[in-house]
Design an enzyme around this catalytic site. Structure first.
Site, PDB file in Angstrom:
ATOM      1  N   ASP A  96       0.844  -1.197   0.000  1.00 14.18           N
ATOM      2  CA  ASP A  96       0.000   0.000   0.000  1.00 14.18           C
ATOM      3  C   ASP A  96       0.877   1.243   0.000  1.00 14.18           C
ATOM      4  O   ASP A  96       1.023   1.937   0.998  1.00 14.18           O
ATOM      5  CB  ASP A  96      -0.924  -0.021   1.220  1.00 14.18           C
ATOM      6  CG  ASP A  96      -1.836   1.199   1.277  1.00 14.18           C
ATOM      7  OD1 ASP A  96      -2.109   1.775   0.205  1.00 14.18           O
ATOM      8  OD2 ASP A  96      -2.249   1.567   2.386  1.00 14.18           O
ATOM      9  N   ASP A  98       0.532   4.149  -1.398  1.00 13.94           N
ATOM     10  CA  ASP A  98      -0.080   5.477  -1.309  1.00 13.94           C
ATOM     11  C   ASP A  98      -0.835   5.681   0.004  1.00 13.94           C
ATOM     12  O   ASP A  98      -1.461   6.727   0.213  1.00 13.94           O
ATOM     13  CB  ASP A  98      -1.007   5.751  -2.504  1.00 13.94           C
ATOM     14  CG  ASP A  98      -2.123   4.728  -2.626  1.00 13.94           C
ATOM     15  OD1 ASP A  98      -2.277   3.903  -1.705  1.00 13.94           O
ATOM     16  OD2 ASP A  98      -2.851   4.751  -3.647  1.00 13.94           O
ATOM     17  N   GLN A 102      -5.751   0.407   0.705  1.00 14.60           N
ATOM     18  CA  GLN A 102      -6.263  -0.383  -0.409  1.00 14.60           C
ATOM     19  C   GLN A 102      -5.069  -0.793  -1.269  1.00 14.60           C
ATOM     20  O   GLN A 102      -4.066  -0.085  -1.330  1.00 14.60           O
ATOM     21  CB  GLN A 102      -7.268   0.413  -1.255  1.00 14.60           C
ATOM     22  CG  GLN A 102      -8.507   0.856  -0.506  1.00 14.60           C
ATOM     23  CD  GLN A 102      -9.417   1.728  -1.358  1.00 14.60           C
ATOM     24  OE1 GLN A 102      -9.327   1.756  -2.590  1.00 14.60           O
ATOM     25  NE2 GLN A 102     -10.307   2.469  -0.708  1.00 14.60           N
ATOM     26  N   ASP A 107      -0.721   1.425  -6.911  1.00 14.06           N
ATOM     27  CA  ASP A 107       0.306   1.228  -5.884  1.00 14.06           C
ATOM     28  C   ASP A 107       1.584   0.703  -6.526  1.00 14.06           C
ATOM     29  O   ASP A 107       1.532  -0.094  -7.471  1.00 14.06           O
ATOM     30  CB  ASP A 107      -0.183   0.242  -4.822  1.00 14.06           C
ATOM     31  CG  ASP A 107      -1.160   0.878  -3.847  1.00 14.06           C
ATOM     32  OD1 ASP A 107      -0.825   1.949  -3.302  1.00 14.06           O
ATOM     33  OD2 ASP A 107      -2.264   0.326  -3.649  1.00 14.06           O
ATOM     34  N   ARG A 283     -22.559   9.224   1.786  1.00 14.20           N
ATOM     35  CA  ARG A 283     -23.169  10.375   2.464  1.00 14.20           C
ATOM     36  C   ARG A 283     -24.694  10.375   2.385  1.00 14.20           C
ATOM     37  O   ARG A 283     -25.343  11.243   2.954  1.00 14.20           O
ATOM     38  CB  ARG A 283     -22.605  11.677   1.871  1.00 14.20           C
ATOM     39  CG  ARG A 283     -23.050  11.983   0.460  1.00 14.20           C
ATOM     40  CD  ARG A 283     -22.166  13.044  -0.193  1.00 14.20           C
ATOM     41  NE  ARG A 283     -22.324  14.342   0.421  1.00 14.20           N
ATOM     42  CZ  ARG A 283     -23.086  15.330  -0.082  1.00 14.20           C
ATOM     43  NH1 ARG A 283     -23.775  15.140  -1.192  1.00 14.20           N
ATOM     44  NH2 ARG A 283     -23.162  16.493   0.521  1.00 14.20           N
ATOM     45  N   ASP A 291     -33.383   6.436  -6.355  1.00 14.07           N
ATOM     46  CA  ASP A 291     -32.385   5.417  -6.016  1.00 14.07           C
ATOM     47  C   ASP A 291     -33.080   4.113  -5.634  1.00 14.07           C
ATOM     48  O   ASP A 291     -32.638   3.019  -6.003  1.00 14.07           O
ATOM     49  CB  ASP A 291     -31.527   5.868  -4.833  1.00 14.07           C
ATOM     50  CG  ASP A 291     -30.616   7.017  -5.155  1.00 14.07           C
ATOM     51  OD1 ASP A 291     -29.403   6.809  -5.249  1.00 14.07           O
ATOM     52  OD2 ASP A 291     -31.123   8.143  -5.313  1.00 14.07           O
ATOM     53  N   ARG A 336     -39.706  18.665  -1.707  1.00 19.90           N
ATOM     54  CA  ARG A 336     -39.107  18.212  -2.963  1.00 19.90           C
ATOM     55  C   ARG A 336     -39.262  16.712  -3.154  1.00 19.90           C
ATOM     56  O   ARG A 336     -39.036  15.925  -2.247  1.00 19.90           O
ATOM     57  CB  ARG A 336     -37.616  18.579  -2.929  1.00 19.90           C
ATOM     58  CG  ARG A 336     -36.904  18.435  -4.246  1.00 19.90           C
ATOM     59  CD  ARG A 336     -35.407  18.539  -4.041  1.00 19.90           C
ATOM     60  NE  ARG A 336     -35.019  19.668  -3.215  1.00 19.90           N
ATOM     61  CZ  ARG A 336     -33.871  19.724  -2.527  1.00 19.90           C
ATOM     62  NH1 ARG A 336     -33.021  18.713  -2.565  1.00 19.90           N
ATOM     63  NH2 ARG A 336     -33.593  20.778  -1.799  1.00 19.90           N
ATOM     64  N   GLU A 405     -28.886  21.432   2.342  1.00 20.91           N
ATOM     65  CA  GLU A 405     -28.131  20.182   2.431  1.00 20.91           C
ATOM     66  C   GLU A 405     -26.815  20.233   1.673  1.00 20.91           C
ATOM     67  O   GLU A 405     -26.050  19.275   1.677  1.00 20.91           O
ATOM     68  CB  GLU A 405     -28.973  19.012   1.909  1.00 20.91           C
ATOM     69  CG  GLU A 405     -29.039  18.869   0.391  1.00 20.91           C
ATOM     70  CD  GLU A 405     -30.133  19.717  -0.254  1.00 20.91           C
ATOM     71  OE1 GLU A 405     -30.478  19.461  -1.416  1.00 20.91           O
ATOM     72  OE2 GLU A 405     -30.627  20.636   0.424  1.00 20.91           O
ATOM     73  N   ASP A 459     -28.521  16.198 -10.522  1.00 21.54           N
ATOM     74  CA  ASP A 459     -27.853  17.369  -9.976  1.00 21.54           C
ATOM     75  C   ASP A 459     -26.340  17.128  -9.927  1.00 21.54           C
ATOM     76  O   ASP A 459     -25.894  16.291  -9.169  1.00 21.54           O
ATOM     77  CB  ASP A 459     -28.406  17.734  -8.594  1.00 21.54           C
ATOM     78  CG  ASP A 459     -28.461  16.529  -7.634  1.00 21.54           C
ATOM     79  OD1 ASP A 459     -28.635  15.389  -8.105  1.00 21.54           O
ATOM     80  OD2 ASP A 459     -28.347  16.744  -6.423  1.00 21.54           O
ATOM     81  N   GLU A 677     -20.264   5.227  -7.035  1.00 18.58           N
ATOM     82  CA  GLU A 677     -21.553   5.833  -7.398  1.00 18.58           C
ATOM     83  C   GLU A 677     -21.682   6.018  -8.907  1.00 18.58           C
ATOM     84  O   GLU A 677     -22.750   5.862  -9.477  1.00 18.58           O
ATOM     85  CB  GLU A 677     -21.639   7.184  -6.690  1.00 18.58           C
ATOM     86  CG  GLU A 677     -22.828   8.042  -7.049  1.00 18.58           C
ATOM     87  CD  GLU A 677     -22.674   9.471  -6.559  1.00 18.58           C
ATOM     88  OE1 GLU A 677     -23.683  10.057  -6.149  1.00 18.58           O
ATOM     89  OE2 GLU A 677     -21.545  10.004  -6.581  1.00 18.58           O
TER      90      GLU A 677
END
Length: 783
Positions: A96, A98, A102, A107, A283, A291, A336, A405, A459, A677
């Site tokens: 590892d 860096d 992980q 690496d 988050r 979703d 919303r 938010e 967004d 994501e």
């Protein structure tokens, strides 16, 4: 050097051979350690003798000969005897480089480690080589540590496991579980943690809807029984989505109560228990609208029908008590919603419910369809979201002030000129503007569109900037067409063409026109039964308006329509293909989309959100937006796969699914099991530079959650692949090899994909790091 084994001298470690090699960690690493008397030689090194020599690197030649395909292979499956903590230390220290906990292709470690074999009690060693095996080793060690194991006997097969099987297994048996939440006394501490909360308050607060006294009493009892929580229980007013009231909650945000079941408390009484649901992850630690639809598709593939059903129950609850399916189940989302998927979600789940209770299933679907009808009439075809002149619906939420938010500095560049105009700091101006003490109509307009962008789910994107609330987007029209068809079909096929509505609300006028909407009289939902004909008429009316306002014959593509400027917005968006998912495109339109427009969005890693030409040039003053080129998101992939299959273009759907799953699998193999994501689908990288970065990538040693809809995309995508394609993606075989040719070998101006881009995973990863050192400069393109 191989990690030192620290187990008692004069004993050998006994393996439990009954374990399934690819069993889940709780089964594989559960149980106790077992020892027996040792053979003499096998424990000799525990007294100070270690027969292994470290490999030499740098200027010295490597002491280990390269393994060849004709090398002698063990006749029995190989197992390793491993000291967990020591091996974790050595792996991280050596590999590892860096420091991110992980093991990835970026690496600079030797990517080689010797492990002692279990059959020799750790005396003899075998080399583990390459990023994938070493990252899997690190993951397995972290899982063993989770189960308090000091030493393990590890099957080599867990390190060499087919990556497609491994990722699919982790999603099904681990990731969904890690993303599961419940709002009740047992789940509050986890669900109330909100990474987006910037008020500084960490104690949980829960808002209970008006008209649920039993729920309010339940949470007050939880607060009394668990004083360490400092739980603040608040009851909402009858109209909780009043913009002024919602703005007043900005300084006291909290989680919103969701649906609960009544159960026995074990003492002869009754209590409430929260219905579990899946959150997106990172988050986003609450129930989200769109979703959840895509997550539910993955849950259905994995046989978790009841979990998906529970999420629909929450949406029914939200429509009843909060007036809409919320963007997310937090107080600042009360005004919303997000793209509507409830009808398809409910029907897909209904088709997989246990057939032993048909009446119960029918009653459940009835509740879902009734809720969808209420949402349709009171949100999507009610003003201001409905534009009566065109008959198109828009993302146009209520709300006052600055969306709370976001990060504290998110709007600084927008607010600075206004703050300077009033001679105030940005913070002072923001407070006075939010309190209504300063009026700035232009800023009001800006935040109207900003809230609409957030409601759209996209967004952010240059497609919507400063105009979203005025747009009849093609994706929203497609979704509502599907609502109308789904509701009509359910009424006709399941409810004998008659459906009574139990809640009382205003029905929107039909046919849609400025005159019918100007009439203040509204028909009550309980004044008559619903029939399928009126819903099919609404669907046909919407289809005609989609063709009239959104279809562009000369460009063979659907576009958004600006209801204020009364013209199409010629931003090329992949959401045009949602019309295939909804079934509102004709066969001819589908063929034109496929033959003339698909190539604009198809790149090496699947489908990008929009074309590079539409996005425009990027600069310091005009940064990347995450829902623009070159980014690829699971919703766009899944909707297009399903849409193409619906119209009979299975080969095209399989090709696109393969591309996306290839990108996911190579990232999983090369970056310690990451499931992010979103992706840069041109560079095949999750290391993106969009404004919000990427979610799902911040983990140590072993991925715990993946990311909700990306998990679903993998499980759904695998259902599209043939056996041969699945084998090819397991070997990380490039789509250009599988399908025989690169995309668009002769690019034209504005075309989305250039064959000059490298397809080498390490090269792509290094490019995405934007390294400037001449020694560590990005690897040149492969061709």
């Amino acid at each position: 050097m191989a990690p030192v084994l620290n187990h008692p001298s004069a004993v050998s470690f006994v393996d439990e051979h009954s374990r399934a090699i690819h069993g889940e960690p709780a089964d594989y690493y559960g149980g106790k350690e077992h020892f027996s008397r040792s053979r003499t030689y096998s424990a000799s090194f525990t007294h100070g003798y270690n027969p292994k020599r470290p490999p030499a690197f740098g200027d010295e030649w490597h002491t280990r000969a390269r393994r060849m395909s004709h090398d002698e292979k063990s006749m029995t499956p190989r197992r390793f005897l491993i000291d967990v903590e020591e091996t974790i230390r050595v792996v991280l220290e050596q590999e590892d480089t860096d420091g991110d906990f992980q093991i990835s292709v970026t690496d600079a470690g030797p990517k080689l480690m010797a492990l002692g074999t279990a059959t020799s009690n750790g005396f003899k060693t075998f080399d583990i080589r390459g990023t994938y095996m070493l990252s899997n080793l690190l993951q397995e060690l972290a899982l063993a540590r989770d189960h308090n194991r000091k030493r393990i006997v590890l099957d080599e097969a867990r390190l060499t496991e087919n990556p497609v099987d491994r990722l699919s297994r982790m999603i099904k048996n681990s990731f969904w579980h890690s993303l599961t939440r419940r709002i009740d006394g047992d789940g509050l501490e986890i669900i109330c943690a909100d990474p987006k909360n910037r008020t500084g308050r960490v104690n949980p607060r829960i808002y209970i809807p008006h008209g649920e006294p039993a729920m309010a009493d339940y949470y007050r009892k939880v607060a009394a029984d668990k004083p360490h929580l400092n739980l603040d229980v608040q009851v909402l007013p009858p109209k909780p989505d009043d913009p002024k009231f919602v703005k007043s909650l900005n300084t006291k945000p909290g989680i919103l109560a969701l649906a609960m079941n009544e159960i026995d408390d074990g003492h002869g009484g009754k209590t409430l228990k929260g219905i579990p649901f899946i959150v997106p992850g990172a988050r986003f630690n609450e129930l989200y609208n769109w979703d959840s639809y895509f997550i539910s598709l993955g849950l259905l593939v994995d046989g978790q029908v009841n979990m998906a059903k529970g999420m629909v129950d929450h949406f029914i609850f939200e429509i009843k008590h909060y007036g809409k399916i919320l963007n997310g189940s937090r107080s600042y989302y009360l005004c919303r919603t997000q793209p509507p998927f409830l009808t398809d979600m409910a029907l897909q789940i209904y088709n997989q419910l246990d057939r032993s209770d048909p009446e119960g299933n029918r009653a459940w679907l009835k509740r879902a369809i009734q809720a969808a009808i209420k949402e349709y009439h009171t949100i999507w075809v009610a003003e201001p979201r409905m534009d009566p002149k065109t008959g198109l619906s828009r993302f146009r939420p209520d709300g006052l002030g600055i969306p709370p938010e976001t990060e504290a500095t998110h709007f600084t560049h927008i607010l600075e000129p206004y703050a300077a105009k009033h001679g105030l700091s940005v913070l002072e101006f923001s407070e006075r503007y939010n309190d209504g003490l300063i009026k700035e109509p232009e800023l009001d307009e800006y935040f109207l569109h900003d809230r609409a962008v957030r409601e759209s789910g996209h967004d952010t994107t240059y497609r919507f900037e400063k105009r979203c609330a005025n747009l009849g987007t093609v994706d929203l029209q497609a979704l509502l067409y599907k609502y109308e068809v789904d509701i009509g079909t359910a009424i006709r096929e399941v409810f004998d063409d008659e459906l009574e509505l139990e809640e009382d609300f205003d029905l929107s006028p039909f046919p849609i026109s400025p005159e019918t909407y100007a009439n203040p009289h509204r028909e009550s939902s309980r004044s008559r039964v619903q029939t399928s004909d009126e819903w099919f008429e609404r669907a046909e009316f919407r289809k005609e308006n989609i063709d009239k306002y959104c279809w562009n014959e000369s460009k063979s593509l659907y576009f958004d329509y600006d209801t204020v400027q009364e013209k199409q917005i010629l931003y090329e968006s992949v959401t045009a293909f949602w019309t295939l998912w909804a079934g509102c495109a004709s066969e001819e339109q589908c063929w034109k989309l496929l033959s003339n427009s698909l190539k604009k969005f198809e790149v090496l890693g699947g489908l990008v959100s929009g074309t590079e030409e539409s996005r425009g040039k990027i600069s310091l003053d005009r940064p990347n937006r995450q829902w623009d080129y070159p980014y690829a998101w699971p919703p766009h992939q899944i909707m297009t796969w399903v849409g193409l299959e619906r119209y009979g273009y299975l080969e095209e759907a399989q090709r696109l699914a393969y591309r996306f799953l290839y990108m996911m699998t190579t990232a999983f193999v090369d970056f310690n099991g990451v499931v992010p994501e979103k992706f840069d689908a041109v560079k095949l990288s999750h290391l993106v530079d969009a404004e919000y970065g990427n979610q799902g990538i911040d983990f140590k040693m072993v991925p715990r959650e993946g990311f909700g809809w990306m998990n679903a995309a993998y499980q759904v995508g695998l259902s599209f692949l043939s056996t041969g394609m699945r084998r090819a993606v397991s070997a990380c075989t490039s789509p250009e090899v599988v399908f025989g040719h690169p995309i668009n070998p002769q690019p034209t101006p504005g075309q989305a994909y250039s064959t000059a881009a490298s397809t080498d995973p390490l090269g792509l990863a290094m490019e995405s790091l934007h390294l400037s050192s001449p020694i560590l400069s990005p690897i040149s393109p492969a061709y």
